[in-house]
Design a protein around this motif. Structure first.
Motif, PDB file in Angstrom:
ATOM      1  N   PRO A  38       0.803  -1.235   0.000  1.00 29.84           N
ATOM      2  CA  PRO A  38       0.000   0.000   0.000  1.00 29.84           C
ATOM      3  C   PRO A  38       0.831   1.278   0.000  1.00 29.84           C
ATOM      4  O   PRO A  38       0.400   2.295  -0.557  1.00 29.84           O
ATOM      5  CB  PRO A  38      -0.819  -0.134   1.290  1.00 29.84           C
ATOM      6  CG  PRO A  38      -0.954  -1.600   1.502  1.00 29.84           C
ATOM      7  CD  PRO A  38       0.355  -2.176   1.060  1.00 29.84           C
ATOM      8  N   GLY A  39       2.010   1.262   0.610  1.00 25.67           N
ATOM      9  CA  GLY A  39       2.848   2.457   0.604  1.00 25.67           C
ATOM     10  C   GLY A  39       3.280   2.836  -0.798  1.00 25.67           C
ATOM     11  O   GLY A  39       3.299   4.027  -1.168  1.00 25.67           O
ATOM     12  N   THR A  40       3.611   1.836  -1.607  1.00 24.24           N
ATOM     13  CA  THR A  40       3.955   2.089  -3.010  1.00 24.24           C
ATOM     14  C   THR A  40       2.762   2.696  -3.744  1.00 24.24           C
ATOM     15  O   THR A  40       2.905   3.644  -4.507  1.00 24.24           O
ATOM     16  CB  THR A  40       4.379   0.776  -3.689  1.00 24.24           C
ATOM     17  OG1 THR A  40       5.644   0.363  -3.159  1.00 24.24           O
ATOM     18  CG2 THR A  40       4.502   0.948  -5.203  1.00 24.24           C
ATOM     19  N   LEU A  41       1.586   2.130  -3.497  1.00 23.90           N
ATOM     20  CA  LEU A  41       0.384   2.644  -4.150  1.00 23.90           C
ATOM     21  C   LEU A  41       0.123   4.094  -3.747  1.00 23.90           C
ATOM     22  O   LEU A  41      -0.228   4.920  -4.593  1.00 23.90           O
ATOM     23  CB  LEU A  41      -0.813   1.772  -3.794  1.00 23.90           C
ATOM     24  CG  LEU A  41      -2.137   2.176  -4.453  1.00 23.90           C
ATOM     25  CD1 LEU A  41      -2.078   1.934  -5.952  1.00 23.90           C
ATOM     26  CD2 LEU A  41      -3.300   1.413  -3.838  1.00 23.90           C
ATOM     27  N   ARG A  42       0.314   4.419  -2.459  1.00 25.75           N
ATOM     28  CA  ARG A  42       0.076   5.796  -2.014  1.00 25.75           C
ATOM     29  C   ARG A  42       1.030   6.771  -2.704  1.00 25.75           C
ATOM     30  O   ARG A  42       0.606   7.857  -3.134  1.00 25.75           O
ATOM     31  CB  ARG A  42       0.239   5.884  -0.492  1.00 25.75           C
ATOM     32  CG  ARG A  42      -0.922   5.314   0.299  1.00 25.75           C
ATOM     33  CD  ARG A  42      -0.870   5.750   1.753  1.00 25.75           C
ATOM     34  NE  ARG A  42       0.349   5.257   2.424  1.00 25.75           N
ATOM     35  CZ  ARG A  42       0.418   4.075   3.031  1.00 25.75           C
ATOM     36  NH1 ARG A  42      -0.624   3.257   3.051  1.00 25.75           N
ATOM     37  NH2 ARG A  42       1.531   3.717   3.633  1.00 25.75           N
ATOM     38  N   GLN A  59       2.975  -1.637 -11.235  1.00 26.57           N
ATOM     39  CA  GLN A  59       1.858  -2.268 -11.931  1.00 26.57           C
ATOM     40  C   GLN A  59       1.167  -3.288 -11.020  1.00 26.57           C
ATOM     41  O   GLN A  59      -0.063  -3.363 -10.975  1.00 26.57           O
ATOM     42  CB  GLN A  59       2.354  -2.934 -13.215  1.00 26.57           C
ATOM     43  CG  GLN A  59       2.757  -1.946 -14.292  1.00 26.57           C
ATOM     44  CD  GLN A  59       3.464  -2.610 -15.456  1.00 26.57           C
ATOM     45  OE1 GLN A  59       4.108  -3.656 -15.308  1.00 26.57           O
ATOM     46  NE2 GLN A  59       3.370  -1.994 -16.631  1.00 26.57           N
ATOM     47  N   LEU A  60       1.975  -4.070 -10.305  1.00 31.49           N
ATOM     48  CA  LEU A  60       1.411  -5.050  -9.374  1.00 31.49           C
ATOM     49  C   LEU A  60       0.626  -4.374  -8.246  1.00 31.49           C
ATOM     50  O   LEU A  60      -0.431  -4.857  -7.842  1.00 31.49           O
ATOM     51  CB  LEU A  60       2.536  -5.898  -8.775  1.00 31.49           C
ATOM     52  CG  LEU A  60       3.023  -7.093  -9.587  1.00 31.49           C
ATOM     53  CD1 LEU A  60       4.229  -7.729  -8.902  1.00 31.49           C
ATOM     54  CD2 LEU A  60       1.924  -8.122  -9.765  1.00 31.49           C
ATOM     55  N   ALA A  61       1.142  -3.263  -7.754  1.00 30.39           N
ATOM     56  CA  ALA A  61       0.472  -2.561  -6.661  1.00 30.39           C
ATOM     57  C   ALA A  61      -0.917  -2.085  -7.078  1.00 30.39           C
ATOM     58  O   ALA A  61      -1.896  -2.222  -6.322  1.00 30.39           O
ATOM     59  CB  ALA A  61       1.325  -1.385  -6.194  1.00 30.39           C
ATOM     60  N   PHE A  62      -1.022  -1.530  -8.273  1.00 27.91           N
ATOM     61  CA  PHE A  62      -2.328  -1.057  -8.744  1.00 27.91           C
ATOM     62  C   PHE A  62      -3.272  -2.233  -8.964  1.00 27.91           C
ATOM     63  O   PHE A  62      -4.462  -2.150  -8.642  1.00 27.91           O
ATOM     64  CB  PHE A  62      -2.157  -0.250 -10.034  1.00 27.91           C
ATOM     65  CG  PHE A  62      -1.875   1.204  -9.798  1.00 27.91           C
ATOM     66  CD1 PHE A  62      -2.895   2.133  -9.757  1.00 27.91           C
ATOM     67  CD2 PHE A  62      -0.574   1.643  -9.608  1.00 27.91           C
ATOM     68  CE1 PHE A  62      -2.639   3.472  -9.526  1.00 27.91           C
ATOM     69  CE2 PHE A  62      -0.303   2.983  -9.379  1.00 27.91           C
ATOM     70  CZ  PHE A  62      -1.338   3.897  -9.341  1.00 27.91           C
ATOM     71  N   ARG A  63      -2.747  -3.318  -9.531  1.00 32.21           N
ATOM     72  CA  ARG A  63      -3.605  -4.475  -9.782  1.00 32.21           C
ATOM     73  C   ARG A  63      -4.052  -5.115  -8.479  1.00 32.21           C
ATOM     74  O   ARG A  63      -5.233  -5.490  -8.319  1.00 32.21           O
ATOM     75  CB  ARG A  63      -2.838  -5.500 -10.633  1.00 32.21           C
ATOM     76  CG  ARG A  63      -3.643  -6.751 -10.972  1.00 32.21           C
ATOM     77  CD  ARG A  63      -4.894  -6.418 -11.750  1.00 32.21           C
ATOM     78  NE  ARG A  63      -4.585  -5.908 -13.070  1.00 32.21           N
ATOM     79  CZ  ARG A  63      -5.483  -5.371 -13.882  1.00 32.21           C
ATOM     80  NH1 ARG A  63      -6.748  -5.230 -13.481  1.00 32.21           N
ATOM     81  NH2 ARG A  63      -5.141  -4.938 -15.068  1.00 32.21           N
ATOM     82  N   ARG A  64      -3.147  -5.216  -7.527  1.00 31.11           N
ATOM     83  CA  ARG A  64      -3.438  -5.913  -6.274  1.00 31.11           C
ATOM     84  C   ARG A  64      -4.411  -5.134  -5.392  1.00 31.11           C
ATOM     85  O   ARG A  64      -5.326  -5.716  -4.786  1.00 31.11           O
ATOM     86  CB  ARG A  64      -2.132  -6.161  -5.525  1.00 31.11           C
ATOM     87  CG  ARG A  64      -2.278  -6.910  -4.194  1.00 31.11           C
ATOM     88  CD  ARG A  64      -0.913  -7.116  -3.570  1.00 31.11           C
ATOM     89  NE  ARG A  64      -0.073  -7.984  -4.388  1.00 31.11           N
ATOM     90  CZ  ARG A  64       1.220  -8.203  -4.148  1.00 31.11           C
ATOM     91  NH1 ARG A  64       1.809  -7.590  -3.123  1.00 31.11           N
ATOM     92  NH2 ARG A  64       1.913  -9.011  -4.925  1.00 31.11           N
ATOM     93  N   HIS A  65      -4.241  -3.814  -5.309  1.00 26.16           N
ATOM     94  CA  HIS A  65      -4.991  -3.028  -4.337  1.00 26.16           C
ATOM     95  C   HIS A  65      -6.156  -2.233  -4.938  1.00 26.16           C
ATOM     96  O   HIS A  65      -7.078  -1.857  -4.198  1.00 26.16           O
ATOM     97  CB  HIS A  65      -4.051  -2.066  -3.606  1.00 26.16           C
ATOM     98  CG  HIS A  65      -2.921  -2.755  -2.902  1.00 26.16           C
ATOM     99  ND1 HIS A  65      -3.117  -3.582  -1.818  1.00 26.16           N
ATOM    100  CD2 HIS A  65      -1.585  -2.763  -3.156  1.00 26.16           C
ATOM    101  CE1 HIS A  65      -1.945  -4.052  -1.412  1.00 26.16           C
ATOM    102  NE2 HIS A  65      -1.005  -3.574  -2.198  1.00 26.16           N
ATOM    103  N   LEU A  66      -6.098  -1.953  -6.244  1.00 28.34           N
ATOM    104  CA  LEU A  66      -7.185  -1.194  -6.877  1.00 28.34           C
ATOM    105  C   LEU A  66      -7.842  -1.950  -8.026  1.00 28.34           C
ATOM    106  O   LEU A  66      -8.806  -1.462  -8.610  1.00 28.34           O
ATOM    107  CB  LEU A  66      -6.655   0.155  -7.396  1.00 28.34           C
ATOM    108  CG  LEU A  66      -6.205   1.181  -6.354  1.00 28.34           C
ATOM    109  CD1 LEU A  66      -5.732   2.461  -7.051  1.00 28.34           C
ATOM    110  CD2 LEU A  66      -7.339   1.507  -5.387  1.00 28.34           C
ATOM    111  N   ASP A  67      -7.293  -3.103  -8.368  1.00 30.31           N
ATOM    112  CA  ASP A  67      -7.797  -3.900  -9.494  1.00 30.31           C
ATOM    113  C   ASP A  67      -7.853  -3.068 -10.777  1.00 30.31           C
ATOM    114  O   ASP A  67      -8.840  -3.089 -11.519  1.00 30.31           O
ATOM    115  CB  ASP A  67      -9.183  -4.476  -9.193  1.00 30.31           C
ATOM    116  CG  ASP A  67      -9.582  -5.564 -10.196  1.00 30.31           C
ATOM    117  OD1 ASP A  67      -8.669  -6.182 -10.785  1.00 30.31           O
ATOM    118  OD2 ASP A  67     -10.787  -5.770 -10.411  1.00 30.31           O
TER     119      ASP A  67
END
Length: 291
Positions: A219-223, A254-262
């Motif tokens: 989540p930190g990467t996504l933020r 790319q993985l962070a967006f897919r994993r946490h926001l689909d």
């Protein structure tokens, strides 16, 4: 990442009917060991119309003479669509023939030991920086930019048609002065072509994420990534720019967006831009109602 005033595409034309001038031009363009033959009785030998737009180079190339030359690697990945005539690449072990309608790799940085022969050739050529393909593939150009290769000069089944449809869209975009000068359209168009090329031509650039990428997709990467996008929706940014801002690899973001926001980073960027445009329209609309 593009900033400042967008520059219009640079358009240029070269044509000659002079045999020596044509030979010199082609020698500079293709390298040594070049031989022309089968000259026409009249008309230009070479005609080249080129558009340089951001990372994209698009060329309409006509060669009335036959040409034999040794293919040598260039900085860009060149993708040809044969409109008329023919071209054959011969490695001594296998030949690759291209005729009207065919799509194929015309050159790439690692190309060598190939002899090319053309007859009455008319090509539509797209040049894409190898670094752009690396970025779109989700790799870090600074770490593993050289550890990949194209495995075939020909696309997979159905790839010819997919490339032609994509390039028609980009050609239409470049034909309109307003859209052709917009970095917010040129950048995604170049990345669309790169993504299409990576999809239709077998290659080793697109690989499974490494274990570290999966660990970094938290989540930190996504933020950090979403904060960067939210602050720069009016700039031409790609996955590599977002990954640098988040201090991870493109695969990890790319993985962070897919994993946490689909979703994907580019899809999220589109949503932010649409929301911004909607708000600007609301702000520009005069208030209505009774005093």
């Amino acid at each position: 990442m593009a900033t400042g005033t967008p520059l219009p595409p640079r358009r240029s034309r070269y044509t000659t009917a002079d045999r020596m001038e044509a030979s010199d031009f082609l020698d500079r363009a293709y390298g040594a060991r070049l031989r022309l033959g089968g000259f026409p009785d009249a008309g230009p030998l070479v005609t080249l119309d080129q558009v340089q737009a951001g990372a994209l180079t698009v060329v309409d190339f006509r060669l009335a003479s036959d040409l034999v030359f040794e293919a040598t690697g260039q900085d860009d990945v060149m993708i040809n669509t044969v409109l008329d005539g023919s071209m054959v690449y011969d490695s001594g072990k296998a030949g690759h023939g291209f005729r009207p309608g065919d799509v194929g790799i015309g050159n790439h940085p690692d190309m060598k030991d190939l002899v090319a022969r053309s007859h009455a050739l008319h090509l539509h050529t797209v040049g894409l920086p190898a670094s752009l393909l690396i970025e779109v593939a989700g790799r870090d150009p600074g770490q593993d930019g050289s550890s990949w290769e194209l495995l075939s000069l020909r696309p997979v089944d159905g790839g010819d048609g997919r490339w032609r449809r994509t390039i028609r869209f980009v050609d239409d975009l470049l034909a309109e002065p307003e859209t052709a000068a917009s970095p917010l359209l040129l950048g995604p168009a170049a990345r669309l072509l790169a993504a299409t090329a990576l999809t239709i031509f077998p290659n080793t650039a697109v690989a499974e994420p490494a274990a570290a990428d999966s660990l970094d997709a938290h989540p930190g990467t996504l933020r950090r990534a979403t904060a960067f996008i939210d602050s720069h929706p009016d700039l031409d940014i790609g996955v590599a720019d977002i990954a640098r801002a988040a201090s991870v690899t493109p695969r990890a973001v790319q993985l962070a967006f897919r994993r946490h926001l689909d979703t994907t980073p580019t899809a999220y960027l589109r949503q932010v831009r649409l929301a911004q445009a909607h708000q600007q329209l609301r702000d520009a609309t005069p208030a209505t109602g009774s005093p």
